[in-house]
Design an enzyme around this catalytic site. Structure first.
Site, PDB file in Angstrom:
ATOM      1  N   TYR A  66     -13.062   0.260  -9.992  1.00  9.33           N
ATOM      2  CA  TYR A  66     -13.466   0.118  -8.685  1.00  9.33           C
ATOM      3  C   TYR A  66     -14.888   0.088  -8.166  1.00  9.33           C
ATOM      4  CZ  TYR A  66      -8.143   0.874  -7.877  1.00  9.33           C
ATOM      5  OH  TYR A  66      -6.665   0.843  -7.987  1.00  9.33           O
ATOM      6  N   PHE A 215       0.249  -2.947  -2.533  1.00 14.12           N
ATOM      7  CA  PHE A 215       0.400  -4.329  -1.995  1.00 14.12           C
ATOM      8  C   PHE A 215       1.541  -4.256  -1.316  1.00 14.12           C
ATOM      9  CE2 PHE A 215      -2.108  -6.358  -5.994  1.00 14.12           C
ATOM     10  CZ  PHE A 215      -3.183  -6.297  -5.370  1.00 14.12           C
ATOM     11  N   PRO A 216       1.551  -3.465  -0.180  1.00 18.76           N
ATOM     12  CA  PRO A 216       2.841  -3.353   0.697  1.00 18.76           C
ATOM     13  C   PRO A 216       3.078  -4.612   1.445  1.00 18.76           C
ATOM     14  CG  PRO A 216       1.058  -2.095   1.486  1.00 18.76           C
ATOM     15  CD  PRO A 216       0.662  -2.508   0.204  1.00 18.76           C
ATOM     16  N   LEU A 217       2.084  -5.463   1.649  1.00 23.63           N
ATOM     17  CA  LEU A 217       2.346  -6.804   2.175  1.00 23.63           C
ATOM     18  C   LEU A 217       2.000  -8.174   1.214  1.00 23.63           C
ATOM     19  CD1 LEU A 217       1.190  -6.425   5.797  1.00 23.63           C
ATOM     20  CD2 LEU A 217       3.484  -6.666   4.922  1.00 23.63           C
ATOM     21  N   GLY A 218       1.860  -7.592  -0.060  1.00 24.93           N
ATOM     22  CA  GLY A 218       1.457  -8.560  -0.941  1.00 24.93           C
ATOM     23  C   GLY A 218       2.300  -9.820  -1.394  1.00 24.93           C
ATOM     24  N   THR A 221       6.373 -14.989   1.290  1.00 24.08           N
ATOM     25  CA  THR A 221       5.968 -16.582   1.775  1.00 24.08           C
ATOM     26  C   THR A 221       6.002 -16.421   3.116  1.00 24.08           C
ATOM     27  OG1 THR A 221       8.497 -16.607   1.832  1.00 24.08           O
ATOM     28  CG2 THR A 221       7.541 -16.974  -0.323  1.00 24.08           C
ATOM     29  N   PRO A 222       5.656 -17.733   3.896  1.00 26.00           N
ATOM     30  CA  PRO A 222       5.808 -17.824   5.211  1.00 26.00           C
ATOM     31  C   PRO A 222       6.993 -17.456   6.028  1.00 26.00           C
ATOM     32  CG  PRO A 222       4.654 -19.711   4.230  1.00 26.00           C
ATOM     33  CD  PRO A 222       5.291 -18.862   3.084  1.00 26.00           C
TER      34      PRO A 222
END
Length: 290
Positions: A66, A215-218, A221-222
């Site tokens: 990183y 990636f809790p929101l990765g 889809t819409p």
């Protein structure tokens, strides 16, 4: 895993020999754009790290890749000498190139170099937990991890690493790693929309091994995002809060490491993860990834 008390959502666990809060902090977002170079606001980045510790977080996730080395250097500048309760967890197996890519770096010499680099940049004599990152930026790949993981096990025997984990790994790779040396944690992509590791989460829980989703929101889809937003609106919460709360309630071996470069957002994440989801909420959310 032994449950311990804390004021943070989810309490604490003992993972291997490490006592950590289930709500941790991932430092990736403290580096510059594309996880390259220094942050635009160095003082702000240091403030986030200090606030994480002030809130009681004892699990910090980082990597020499990183920046590269930027988040490790920020952690040392903000927190060294470290509180005895704090555990800084790192990863090896990838490096960075001039284009911001993540080339694989898993030869024995690469693994040794990365461990020694992390020891130096973090100012530590031993690393509490080191993950071997498998696959590549596109996700896990079916390949043997025997050579690099054996190298990590040798570094553990030398006293430079206390505990071992694997990241971005398939269930077969987790099993292979466990045949070489004890594994105390697995860190993979997993969230409401990506439930491919459901069986692995449960199997690890049965064996007292931590599962650390990133990636809790990765990858939503819409339509999936709309379903998540519906539950969030019903509870007067943000989608991120619902996603974190669901993960924390998914299984007692799940440890959270949400990242942010904002003190205010860090505090919001802590509060949000403590949201108690009703049975109907969980049922609606479980339909997202299935």
């Amino acid at each position: 895993m032994t449950t311990l008390s804390t004021s943070l959502p989810g309490g604490s666990r003992t993972v291997g020999g490490l006592r950590v809060t289930r709500f941790g902090y991932g430092a990736m977002q403290l580096a510059g754009p594309g996880v390259m170079g220094p942050p635009a606001d160095r003082d702000g980045a240091l403030a986030v790290l200090r606030e994480a510790v002030a809130l009681g977080i004892t699990h910090l996730d980082t990597s020499g890749a990183y920046g590269p080395h930027v988040t490790n250097e920020l952690i040392r500048a903000a927190l060294h000498p470290y509180p005895g309760s704090l555990h800084v967890v790192t990863k090896v197996g990838a490096t960075r190139d001039g284009d911001g890519g993540w080339p694989v770096a898993r030869k024995p010499a690469d693994v040794r170099r990365q461990v020694h680099d992390d020891l130096g940049t973090l100012g530590l004599e031993a690393l509490d937990l080191v993950y071997l990152r498998m696959g590549d930026a596109t996700g896990p790949r079916p390949e043997s991890l025997a050579e690099p993981f054996q190298t990590l096990a040798e570094l553990q025997q030398q006293g430079l690493v206390r505990h071992l984990g694997v990241s971005n790994a398939t269930p077969d790779q987790v099993a292979e790693a466990r045949s070489i040396a004890p594994v105390v944690a697995v860190q993979n992509m997993y969230n409401l929309a990506h439930r491919h590791d459901d069986a692995l989460v449960d199997d690890l829980a049965a064996d007292g091994i931590a599962y650390v989703p990133f990636f809790p929101l990765g990858g939503f889809t819409p339509l999936q995002s709309a379903a998540l937003s519906t539950v969030a609106a019903r509870r007067g919460a943000t989608p991120m809060s619902v996603a974190l709360a669901w993960l924390l309630q998914r299984s007692p071996n799940v440890l959270l490491i949400p990242g942010t470069s904002s003190v205010a957002h860090l505090r919001e994440n802590v509060v949000g993860a403590g949201l108690r989801l009703a049975t109907e909420d969980v049922a609606a959310l479980d339909r997202i990834g299935r």
